[in-house]
Design an enzyme around this catalytic site. Structure first.
Site, short mmCIF file in Angstrom:
data_model
loop_
_atom_site.label_atom_id
_atom_site.label_comp_id
_atom_site.label_asym_id
_atom_site.label_seq_id
_atom_site.Cartn_x
_atom_site.Cartn_y
_atom_site.Cartn_z
N ASN A 166 0.84 -1.20 0.00
CA ASN A 166 0.00 0.00 0.00
C ASN A 166 0.88 1.25 0.00
O ASN A 166 0.53 2.29 0.57
CB ASN A 166 -0.94 0.01 1.20
CG ASN A 166 -0.21 -0.03 2.54
OD1 ASN A 166 0.98 -0.39 2.61
ND2 ASN A 166 -0.89 0.33 3.62
N PHE A 210 0.95 -4.73 3.49
CA PHE A 210 0.16 -3.54 3.79
C PHE A 210 0.61 -3.04 5.16
O PHE A 210 0.37 -3.71 6.18
CB PHE A 210 -1.33 -3.84 3.83
CG PHE A 210 -1.97 -4.08 2.48
CD1 PHE A 210 -1.21 -4.11 1.32
CD2 PHE A 210 -3.34 -4.25 2.37
CE1 PHE A 210 -1.79 -4.33 0.08
CE2 PHE A 210 -3.94 -4.46 1.14
CZ PHE A 210 -3.17 -4.51 -0.01
N GLU A 211 1.24 -1.90 5.21
CA GLU A 211 1.78 -1.38 6.46
C GLU A 211 0.89 -0.27 7.00
O GLU A 211 0.17 0.40 6.26
CB GLU A 211 3.22 -0.92 6.27
CG GLU A 211 4.12 -2.05 5.79
CD GLU A 211 5.60 -1.77 5.87
OE1 GLU A 211 5.99 -0.86 6.63
OE2 GLU A 211 6.37 -2.48 5.19
N GLN A 212 0.94 -0.10 8.34
CA GLN A 212 0.18 0.91 9.06
C GLN A 212 -1.33 0.72 8.92
O GLN A 212 -2.09 1.70 8.89
CB GLN A 212 0.61 2.31 8.60
CG GLN A 212 2.08 2.60 8.81
CD GLN A 212 2.52 3.95 8.28
OE1 GLN A 212 1.70 4.85 8.11
NE2 GLN A 212 3.80 4.07 7.99
#
Length: 418
Positions: A166, A210-212
């Site tokens: 992302n 997908f980070e955060q």
């Protein structure tokens, strides 16, 4: 094998003489071009024998060789811990742990792709081809030379995984993730696009990074991974995920380790960046924090689904009266060369199992550097063995760390999935 810490007055010649081992081989294993050494630098000496030096004990030799005292005593038929200077000790062959490694690389030129896959294929079961990013409409970006990366990976018997992120030009986007996950239409479109990408380009599977992800999307994210796996699994494709480190449920609440572990084939835990560009100086991947993360993780997902992610880099922070002015990522080789250039000794934290040093540059600015070295890497590899994990992997192969592959070879037997 020994990991020797350079002392004042040491040279490559004196170290080679001490171990009665070829100097050129020490140079090769450690990736040394300049013969200059700096106190505190960690060098691998790939010998199975050791000549006892004045002041040595079985304990100090055990620390250097990563072999337990009892094992050393038994292998050499010793009835006590008393050693004589000049005595030749034998190191027993290390039992290798079977693992499946995953490391990331960014495809660039055809020559770089071939070199990377050839050099690192003996030490990895999977390559994470980095990266395709998603759009708000559930589409995927393109990736230059990705077909060549897939072909090269398969030619070297490594399973290529399409890494889906992302990531945007502004950084990882939790808001875009929210939009995609909250729309069944967009979410399904993204799953279909990932399936099409994998099938048409002959990937072995996917690695979702997908980070955060926010707490509000926690269950939606797990559900997305379940649906993705349901689409891929019937045709034999792998579903994997990259995860932030967690030591408690409140850490990164958008990630449900238990739920995610139940719906993917395996998870790559990004056990690095405890300190990074936007923080103050400190250890990048402290072993005490890594163990806390693994203690949490193995209670929520099977051990044989966990790959421990380790760094091939460090950070160099520029300071002004204790305030961080700027920071940059540096490879392990660059960090060591910086210590050599400014002729400053490398320190080592026993608590964190990571090296560090400080120096003043030509403009009178103070720098603080924390990074990874052979000692730090060996501690992490031993942790993988101790916790009986699926494997170990690295971010990322474009960062130079010549000692790492030798340590992988010493600790692990690489299982193949294709």
């Amino acid at each position: 094998m020994f990991i020797y810490t350079v002392k004042n007055g040491d040279s490559l010649f004196s170290i080679a003489s001490k171990f009665q081992f070829p100097l050129d081989k020490i140079r090769e294993v450690n990736g040394l071009i300049d013969p200059t050494l700096v106190p505190g630098q960690a060098l691998i000496v790939p010998s199975n024998y050791y000549i006892v030096q004045p002041g040595d004990s079985l304990y100090t030799i055990s620390q250097m060789s990563l072999v337990q005292v009892n094992t050393l005593r038994s292998a050499n038929g010793l009835q006590s811990d008393v050693l004589s200077v000049g005595m030749k000790l034998y190191l027993p062959v290390r039992t290798k742990y079977p693992e499946e490694g995953l490391s990331y690389f960014i495809p660039a030129t055809p020559e770089q792709i071939e070199m990377t896959t050839r050099n690192f294929s003996p030490y990895n079961a999977y390559f994470g081809i980095f990266e395709y990013h998603i759009t708000e409409e559930g589409n995927l970006s393109t990736l230059k030379n990705d077909e060549l990366a897939v072909i090269a990976s398969r030619n070297h018997r490594v399973a290529p995984l399409a890494t889906i992120t992302n990531l945007t030009p502004e950084g990882f986007s939790p808001e875009m993730t929210r939009q995609v996950l909250n729309s069944p239409e967009i979410r399904n479109r993204l799953i279909n696009n990932i399936y099409t990408l994998i099938k048409t380009k002959n990937y072995a599977g996917v690695n979702v990074d997908f980070e955060q992800v926010r707490a509000g999307e926690r269950d939606l994210y797990t559900g997305f991974l379940r649906s993705l796996n349901d689409r891929l699994n019937p045709e034999g494709y792998l579903t994997s995920v990259a995860l932030h480190v967690k030591k408690s449920d409140s850490d990164y609440p958008g990630y449900d380790y238990g739920g995610i572990g139940a719906v993917v084939d395996f998870a790559f835990i990004m056990a690095y960046d405890w300190h990074e560009k936007h923080s103050g100086p400190g250890p990048i991947a402290p072993i005490d924090e890594i163990r806390k993360t693994l203690d949490y993780a193995v209670q929520r997902m099977p051990r044989n689904k966990i790959i421990l992610g380790v760094p091939r880099y460090g950070y160099d922070w520029t300071m002004d009266n204790g305030t961080v002015m700027s920071a940059k990522a540096v490879s392990v080789t660059t960090a060591t060369e910086t210590a050599m250039r400014y002729e400053v000794p490398i320190q080592y934290s026993i608590q964190y199992q990571q090296p560090y040093f400080s120096y003043w540059d030509e403009n009178g600015r103070r720098h603080s550097v924390w990074f990874e070295d052979a000692r730090a890497r060996a501690a992490k590899f031993q942790t993988v063995v101790d916790y009986q994990l699926k494997g170990v992997g690295a971010w990322q192969l474009g960062l130079n760390f010549p000692q790492s592959v030798y340590l992988v070879e010493q600790f692990f037997y690489q299982k193949r999935v294709i």
